[in-house]
Structures are given as C-alpha cells and as structure tokens.
Design an enzyme around this catalytic site. Sequence first.
Site, PDB file in Angstrom:
ATOM      1  CG  MET A  30      71.475 -32.970  33.507  1.00  0.00           C
ATOM      2  SD  MET A  30      69.757 -32.649  33.257  1.00  0.00           S
ATOM      3  CE  MET A  30      69.873 -33.740  31.801  1.00  0.00           C
ATOM      4  N   GLY A  31      74.188 -36.819  35.613  1.00  0.00           N
ATOM      5  CA  GLY A  31      74.271 -38.261  36.201  1.00  0.00           C
ATOM      6  C   GLY A  31      73.992 -39.191  35.113  1.00  0.00           C
ATOM      7  CG  HIS A  34      77.306 -41.777  28.785  1.00  0.00           C
ATOM      8  ND1 HIS A  34      78.249 -40.795  28.170  1.00  0.00           N
ATOM      9  CD2 HIS A  34      76.208 -41.011  28.674  1.00  0.00           C
ATOM     10  CE1 HIS A  34      77.777 -39.755  27.819  1.00  0.00           C
ATOM     11  NE2 HIS A  34      76.296 -39.799  28.226  1.00  0.00           N
ATOM     12  CG  HIS A  37      78.600 -38.217  31.594  1.00  0.00           C
ATOM     13  ND1 HIS A  37      77.669 -39.051  31.647  1.00  0.00           N
ATOM     14  CD2 HIS A  37      77.997 -36.942  31.452  1.00  0.00           C
ATOM     15  CE1 HIS A  37      76.504 -38.576  31.060  1.00  0.00           C
ATOM     16  NE2 HIS A  37      76.615 -37.315  30.879  1.00  0.00           N
ATOM     17  N   GLY A 147      80.776 -31.159  26.532  1.00  0.00           N
ATOM     18  CA  GLY A 147      81.102 -31.862  25.558  1.00  0.00           C
ATOM     19  C   GLY A 147      80.462 -31.028  24.210  1.00  0.00           C
TER      20      GLY A 147
HETATM   21  P1  AMP Z   1      74.389 -34.347  30.467  1.00  0.00           P
HETATM   22  O1  AMP Z   1      74.654 -35.209  31.800  1.00  0.00           O
HETATM   23  O2  AMP Z   1      73.916 -35.137  29.360  1.00  0.00           O
HETATM   24  O3  AMP Z   1      73.826 -32.938  30.895  1.00  0.00           O
HETATM   25  O4  AMP Z   1      75.585 -34.144  29.777  1.00  0.00           O
HETATM   26  C1  AMP Z   1      76.851 -33.598  30.900  1.00  0.00           C
HETATM   27  C2  AMP Z   1      78.071 -33.304  29.898  1.00  0.00           C
HETATM   28  O5  AMP Z   1      78.227 -34.416  29.177  1.00  0.00           O
HETATM   29  C3  AMP Z   1      77.690 -32.142  29.014  1.00  0.00           C
HETATM   30  O6  AMP Z   1      78.727 -31.307  28.591  1.00  0.00           O
HETATM   31  C4  AMP Z   1      77.522 -33.235  27.554  1.00  0.00           C
HETATM   32  O7  AMP Z   1      77.977 -32.556  26.328  1.00  0.00           O
HETATM   33  C5  AMP Z   1      78.598 -33.874  27.939  1.00  0.00           C
HETATM   34  N1  AMP Z   1      78.389 -35.325  27.015  1.00  0.00           N
HETATM   35  C6  AMP Z   1      77.351 -36.107  27.012  1.00  0.00           C
HETATM   36  N2  AMP Z   1      77.340 -36.869  26.273  1.00  0.00           N
HETATM   37  C7  AMP Z   1      78.573 -37.012  25.490  1.00  0.00           C
HETATM   38  C8  AMP Z   1      79.450 -37.593  24.825  1.00  0.00           C
HETATM   39  N3  AMP Z   1      79.207 -38.723  24.063  1.00  0.00           N
HETATM   40  N4  AMP Z   1      80.724 -37.261  24.440  1.00  0.00           N
HETATM   41  C9  AMP Z   1      81.171 -36.154  25.018  1.00  0.00           C
HETATM   42  N5  AMP Z   1      80.501 -35.365  25.980  1.00  0.00           N
HETATM   43  C10 AMP Z   1      79.434 -35.783  26.509  1.00  0.00           C
END
Ligand code: AMP
Length: 279
Positions: A30-31, A34, A37, A147
């Site tokens: 979702m952008g 960090h 990602h 993640g």
């Molecule tokens: P999001 O953008 O928050 O929807 O996350 C996108 C992807 O990044 C998902 O697969 C999350 O599980 C992964 N993710 C988010 N935070 C972390 C983290 N701290 N360590 C590893 N993967 C992460």
Amino acid sequence: MRVIESWQEMQELALGWKRDGLKIGFVPTMGALHDGHLALLREGRSLCDRLVLSIYVNPKQFGPNEDLSKYPRTKDIDFKSAEGCNVDVIFYPSDKTIYPDGYQTSVEVTDVTKGLCGEKRPGHFKGVATVVLKLFNIVGPDVATFGEKDFQQLVVIKTMVRDLNLPIKIVGVPTIREADGLATSSRNRYLSKEERQAALSISKSLNVAKELVTSGERDTKKIITAVTKAIESARLPKIDYVKICDTETLLEITKIDGPARLLIAAFLGKTRLIDNCQL
Ligand code: AMP
C-alpha cells in the site's frame, strides 16, 4: 523502471514476459515504503527475472472507522526507493481501475480469518484476499513475497492460493524491525514520542514469551499472562488481543507441543499495531 496505471497494459506486458520464458516476481504493497517493504523487494528480486511492485491503498480492507483517509501516501519517495531495489515495473492503479462502476465480486477465505485481526476488523481479510487475487490476475506472478509481520495475512494468502489452485509460490519474509526492536510499519509514523517509546513493550514482550518457552514453559495461559503483564507495564498500550495459535490453522492452543505463533495487537492512542513471533 516503468510506472503502469492501466491493468490491461500491465497484464499484456506480463503475458509477453511469460511468452519469453521470464519468471515474474511480485510484491503487493500500500506504499509508504519502509525497510520491511524493501526486504520483500530484495527477496523478490533474487527469485525472478522481472520484478513488479504494486502500490495501491485498497479501500475495501479498511473498516468505516479506520485510517483510510489519513493512510500515508508518499509516491515520489516510494518510486525512488523502488528504483533503488531494481524494480522493473511499479503497478500504480487508481480506485476506478481496481473497482470500476458495477464491481461486485469478492473472495472470502473463511476459517483462518475467524479469529485475531479477522475478528477485530470485520471484512478486512475479504478486502485483502479480493484485491490480492485481482492483482495476481493482472500481474501473473510466478512468485510473490509477503511479510511475516502480517502473519494472519500471510496464512490467508497461502490458503487462497492453495484453495484456488493458483500457480504462484508464496514466500514469507521475516519481520524487519527498527534498531530498538519495534516492528517497522507504515503506521509507526502516527505515534507520538511517548507512544513510540511505550510501543517497544510489544516487541519486548515477544522476548518474554520466547524466554519462557526456552526455559520449558508449555502452558499458553501462563505465557499469555506474562506477555500481557510485560505490555501493560508500559501503561499506554491497550491490548486488543494476545493469542497463541497453531501456525497453520491459526486456532488457539492451550499447550505448546508443535509449531506455535504468538500474535499481538495493541492500540497506542488511535494507532493499532500488530506483532508476532514463532514460539
Ligand atoms: P502494507 O503496505 O503494509 O500492506 O504491506 C505490504 C507488505 O509488506 C505485506 O506483505 C506486509 O506483511 C509487508 N510488511 C510490512 N511491514 C513489514 C515488516 N516490518 N517486515 C517485513 N514485511 C513487512
């Protein structure tokens, strides 16, 4: 690096890659990118010939009182980070592209979404599974990285891929943490200085649980009590849940005698954070 907004263009490009025998890797996000990602992108990069990152804040996975409107959007910085990870294509669709007028189909993974965040955030995983299946159909990846930070989400996606016979390998990537242990999250930026400090009790409580298990404790009730105490010692966090579950079914267990996962959700003010670890 190309940025593609049209799903047809993305799909045609991916089909061309496939015809050329190239292996496609995919990282949906979702952008507000960090280090977590970026770890998914690096892992993805090592597993494929063409790497696609999608950035789409999916309204269907937010509840009516959640943070959709204030969710961080950092397009320019994200594009630079993606370039640094050798991403080939950023798929950057609009809401109208993903959910055009008349859109009415959704995907529901039932059992593994009953508890934990599924119980606390009704409809969340239906939104996640729906958008991820759509993105899979557009990008056609051979491999996709997710993640472990969002452990229940990882189980939901693996279950959907298995149940719907999708020819995609799902790779889980360990949680990336800040230097002091807090799990990296796009939502950490909402925290005040005091909340940021208090949030550390969540990651510290994972270690409390691990130490108990290492010293022979198997009774999950006792471990949960110790974890709860460790989180609440910081005063500010309000626990949403602390559960120990079977790693595959995500059903709660009373005794640790196989693969088990400790999963935590807690509020710091209005910000809801999650974390988990293997026990
Ligand atoms: P999001 O953008 O928050 O929807 O996350 C996108 C992807 O990044 C998902 O697969 C999350 O599980 C992964 N993710 C988010 N935070 C972390 C983290 N701290 N360590 C590893 N993967 C992460």
